[in-house]
Design an enzyme around this catalytic site. Structure first.
Site, PDB file in Angstrom:
ATOM      1  N   ASN A  10       0.866  -1.181   0.000  1.00 22.89           N
ATOM      2  CA  ASN A  10       0.000   0.000   0.000  1.00 22.89           C
ATOM      3  C   ASN A  10       0.902   1.230   0.000  1.00 22.89           C
ATOM      4  O   ASN A  10       1.459   1.592   1.038  1.00 22.89           O
ATOM      5  CB  ASN A  10      -0.890  -0.036   1.252  1.00 22.89           C
ATOM      6  CG  ASN A  10      -1.713   1.231   1.405  1.00 22.89           C
ATOM      7  OD1 ASN A  10      -1.823   2.029   0.461  1.00 22.89           O
ATOM      8  ND2 ASN A  10      -2.295   1.420   2.573  1.00 22.89           N
ATOM      9  N   TRP A  11       1.048   1.835  -1.164  1.00 23.76           N
ATOM     10  CA  TRP A  11       1.974   2.977  -1.278  1.00 23.76           C
ATOM     11  C   TRP A  11       1.369   4.250  -0.681  1.00 23.76           C
ATOM     12  O   TRP A  11       2.040   5.264  -0.586  1.00 23.76           O
ATOM     13  CB  TRP A  11       2.336   3.212  -2.752  1.00 23.76           C
ATOM     14  CG  TRP A  11       3.110   2.096  -3.386  1.00 23.76           C
ATOM     15  CD1 TRP A  11       3.487   0.915  -2.810  1.00 23.76           C
ATOM     16  CD2 TRP A  11       3.612   2.057  -4.733  1.00 23.76           C
ATOM     17  NE1 TRP A  11       4.186   0.145  -3.710  1.00 23.76           N
ATOM     18  CE2 TRP A  11       4.277   0.821  -4.898  1.00 23.76           C
ATOM     19  CE3 TRP A  11       3.548   2.935  -5.819  1.00 23.76           C
ATOM     20  CZ2 TRP A  11       4.877   0.460  -6.107  1.00 23.76           C
ATOM     21  CZ3 TRP A  11       4.149   2.575  -7.009  1.00 23.76           C
ATOM     22  CH2 TRP A  11       4.811   1.349  -7.163  1.00 23.76           C
ATOM     23  N   LYS A  12       0.108   4.212  -0.354  1.00 18.00           N
ATOM     24  CA  LYS A  12      -0.592   5.388   0.198  1.00 18.00           C
ATOM     25  C   LYS A  12      -0.375   6.593  -0.720  1.00 18.00           C
ATOM     26  O   LYS A  12      -0.282   6.435  -1.922  1.00 18.00           O
ATOM     27  CB  LYS A  12      -0.131   5.660   1.635  1.00 18.00           C
ATOM     28  CG  LYS A  12      -0.161   4.405   2.503  1.00 18.00           C
ATOM     29  CD  LYS A  12       0.033   4.715   3.953  1.00 18.00           C
ATOM     30  CE  LYS A  12       0.099   3.415   4.729  1.00 18.00           C
ATOM     31  NZ  LYS A  12       0.102   3.595   6.155  1.00 18.00           N
ATOM     32  N   HIS A  96      -9.436   1.112   4.967  1.00 11.88           N
ATOM     33  CA  HIS A  96      -8.155   1.297   5.660  1.00 11.88           C
ATOM     34  C   HIS A  96      -8.366   2.244   6.844  1.00 11.88           C
ATOM     35  O   HIS A  96      -9.171   3.175   6.759  1.00 11.88           O
ATOM     36  CB  HIS A  96      -7.126   1.875   4.687  1.00 11.88           C
ATOM     37  CG  HIS A  96      -5.739   1.859   5.248  1.00 11.88           C
ATOM     38  ND1 HIS A  96      -5.297   2.812   6.130  1.00 11.88           N
ATOM     39  CD2 HIS A  96      -4.713   0.983   5.082  1.00 11.88           C
ATOM     40  CE1 HIS A  96      -4.046   2.516   6.486  1.00 11.88           C
ATOM     41  NE2 HIS A  96      -3.666   1.417   5.854  1.00 11.88           N
ATOM     42  N   GLU A  98      -6.751   4.640   7.916  1.00  4.89           N
ATOM     43  CA  GLU A  98      -6.550   6.072   7.614  1.00  4.89           C
ATOM     44  C   GLU A  98      -7.813   6.659   6.991  1.00  4.89           C
ATOM     45  O   GLU A  98      -8.175   7.802   7.262  1.00  4.89           O
ATOM     46  CB  GLU A  98      -5.331   6.241   6.693  1.00  4.89           C
ATOM     47  CG  GLU A  98      -4.044   6.049   7.474  1.00  4.89           C
ATOM     48  CD  GLU A  98      -2.879   5.512   6.669  1.00  4.89           C
ATOM     49  OE1 GLU A  98      -2.944   5.528   5.423  1.00  4.89           O
ATOM     50  OE2 GLU A  98      -1.903   5.054   7.298  1.00  4.89           O
ATOM     51  N   GLU A 168      -5.293  -5.018  10.743  1.00  8.87           N
ATOM     52  CA  GLU A 168      -4.276  -3.988  10.898  1.00  8.87           C
ATOM     53  C   GLU A 168      -4.521  -3.219  12.198  1.00  8.87           C
ATOM     54  O   GLU A 168      -5.317  -2.259  12.209  1.00  8.87           O
ATOM     55  CB  GLU A 168      -4.325  -3.009   9.728  1.00  8.87           C
ATOM     56  CG  GLU A 168      -4.047  -3.649   8.385  1.00  8.87           C
ATOM     57  CD  GLU A 168      -3.453  -2.630   7.409  1.00  8.87           C
ATOM     58  OE1 GLU A 168      -2.397  -2.907   6.862  1.00  8.87           O
ATOM     59  OE2 GLU A 168      -4.053  -1.557   7.235  1.00  8.87           O
ATOM     60  N   GLY A 174       2.511   2.283  10.708  1.00  6.58           N
ATOM     61  CA  GLY A 174       3.431   3.401  10.509  1.00  6.58           C
ATOM     62  C   GLY A 174       4.117   3.858  11.787  1.00  6.58           C
ATOM     63  O   GLY A 174       4.721   4.920  11.814  1.00  6.58           O
ATOM     64  N   SER A 214       3.551  -2.221  10.340  1.00  5.12           N
ATOM     65  CA  SER A 214       5.011  -2.206  10.468  1.00  5.12           C
ATOM     66  C   SER A 214       5.664  -3.548  10.130  1.00  5.12           C
ATOM     67  O   SER A 214       6.597  -3.983  10.814  1.00  5.12           O
ATOM     68  CB  SER A 214       5.420  -1.721  11.865  1.00  5.12           C
ATOM     69  OG  SER A 214       4.946  -0.396  12.074  1.00  5.12           O
ATOM     70  N   GLY A 235       2.787  -1.138   4.322  1.00  8.09           N
ATOM     71  CA  GLY A 235       2.817   0.286   3.986  1.00  8.09           C
ATOM     72  C   GLY A 235       4.241   0.741   3.735  1.00  8.09           C
ATOM     73  O   GLY A 235       4.804   0.568   2.663  1.00  8.09           O
ATOM     74  N   GLY A 236       4.864   1.320   4.764  1.00  9.08           N
ATOM     75  CA  GLY A 236       6.188   1.934   4.628  1.00  9.08           C
ATOM     76  C   GLY A 236       7.217   1.066   3.917  1.00  9.08           C
ATOM     77  O   GLY A 236       7.940   1.550   3.032  1.00  9.08           O
TER      78      GLY A 236
END
Ligand code: PEP
Length: 251
Positions: A10-12, A96, A98, A168, A174, A214, A235-236
């Site tokens: 997930n590159w966001k 998600h 976010e 999640e 993150g 993470s 993600g990251g």
């Protein structure tokens, strides 16, 4: 029941066109030919076309990060399921944390999106997870259960087997904090039981459950070796080909 491991990046809201295509090519080129893992990249919507050109004809799949649950029409700024499949997506991330926290998405919204995704031949990756405060208050199971029931409302057995659930924990996204393999497995097993109660053991046994929060090359193998963890939503660490490939190699 064997479930194929699914690692999605997930590159966001990150990258620009060149960085996006370089990252996609890095993943495609670095993927081991013998890998049995299913790999999906979820770039920002505006770069789906550019990334599609890099992954078409390769084993790497493409996914959206969200969709709007309506057919074409006067919905300024939105992207629907038909557009995602048209550009080459096979997957879409829904609900998600976010989006739930920043855009106020509710379980009812997620359920509408889920049905739009399935009608558009997209595999939905439905995200659920508790906040730190909810975990400390002992509410994890209640929160996850409520989110799951609300988000999957109206889903029938025939279609349930094809969906993906991403657990999640919000406190691990993150933040560098990761749920321990035991903590993650406990919630995954709980989710599998809820799915079994709703759709039957056979269907629940086919639904892939990803862990997200993470995930890194260094902790992926232990997480992915858990009985009910069938993949990761990353993600990251999906923003560097080397790290993402390290997670895939652990799958
Ligand atoms: C995510 O946002 O889906 C996620 C899991 O992020 P990170 O890996 O950076 O914690």
């Amino acid at each position: 029941m064997t479930r194929r491991t699914l690692i999605a990046g997930n590159w966001k809201m990150n990258t620009r066109r060149q960085a996006a295509t370089e990252l996609a090519r890095g993943v495609v080129d670095g993927l081991s030919e013998s890998s049995q893992v299913e790999v999906v990249l979820c770039p920002p919507a505006v770069y789906l076309g550019a990334v599609a050109e890099c992954v078409v004809g390769t084993p790497v799949g493409l996914g959206g990060q969200n969709l709007y649950a309506e057919a074409d029409g006067a919905f300024t700024g939105e992207v629907n399921a038909g557009m995602l499949t048209d550009i080459g997506c096979g997957y879409v991330i829904l609900g998600h944390s976010e989006r739930r926290q920043l855009m106020g998405e509710t379980d009812a919204d997620v359920s509408k999106k889920l049905h739009a995704a399935l009608a558009g031949n997209l595999v939905p990756i439905v995200c659920v997870g508790e906040t730190q405060e909810q975990r400390e208050n002992g509410e994890t199971e209640q929160v996850v259960s409520d989110q799951l029931k609300g988000s999957l409302a109206g889903l029938d057995e025939a279609r349930a087997a094809g969906i993906v659930i991403a657990y999640e924990p919000v406190w691990a996204i993150g933040t560098g904090l990761t749920a321990s393999p035991e903590q993650a497995e406990a919630v995954h097993a709980f989710i599998r039981q809820l799915l079994s109660d709703d759709f039957g053991e056979d269907v629940a046994g086919q639904i892939r459950l990803q862990y997200g929060g993470s995930v890194k090359p260094g902790n992926a193998a232990e997480l992915l070796s858990q009985k009910n963890i069938d993949g990761a939503l990353v993600g990251g660490a999906s923003l560097k080909a080397e790290d993402f490939l390290g997670i895939i190699a652990a799958g």
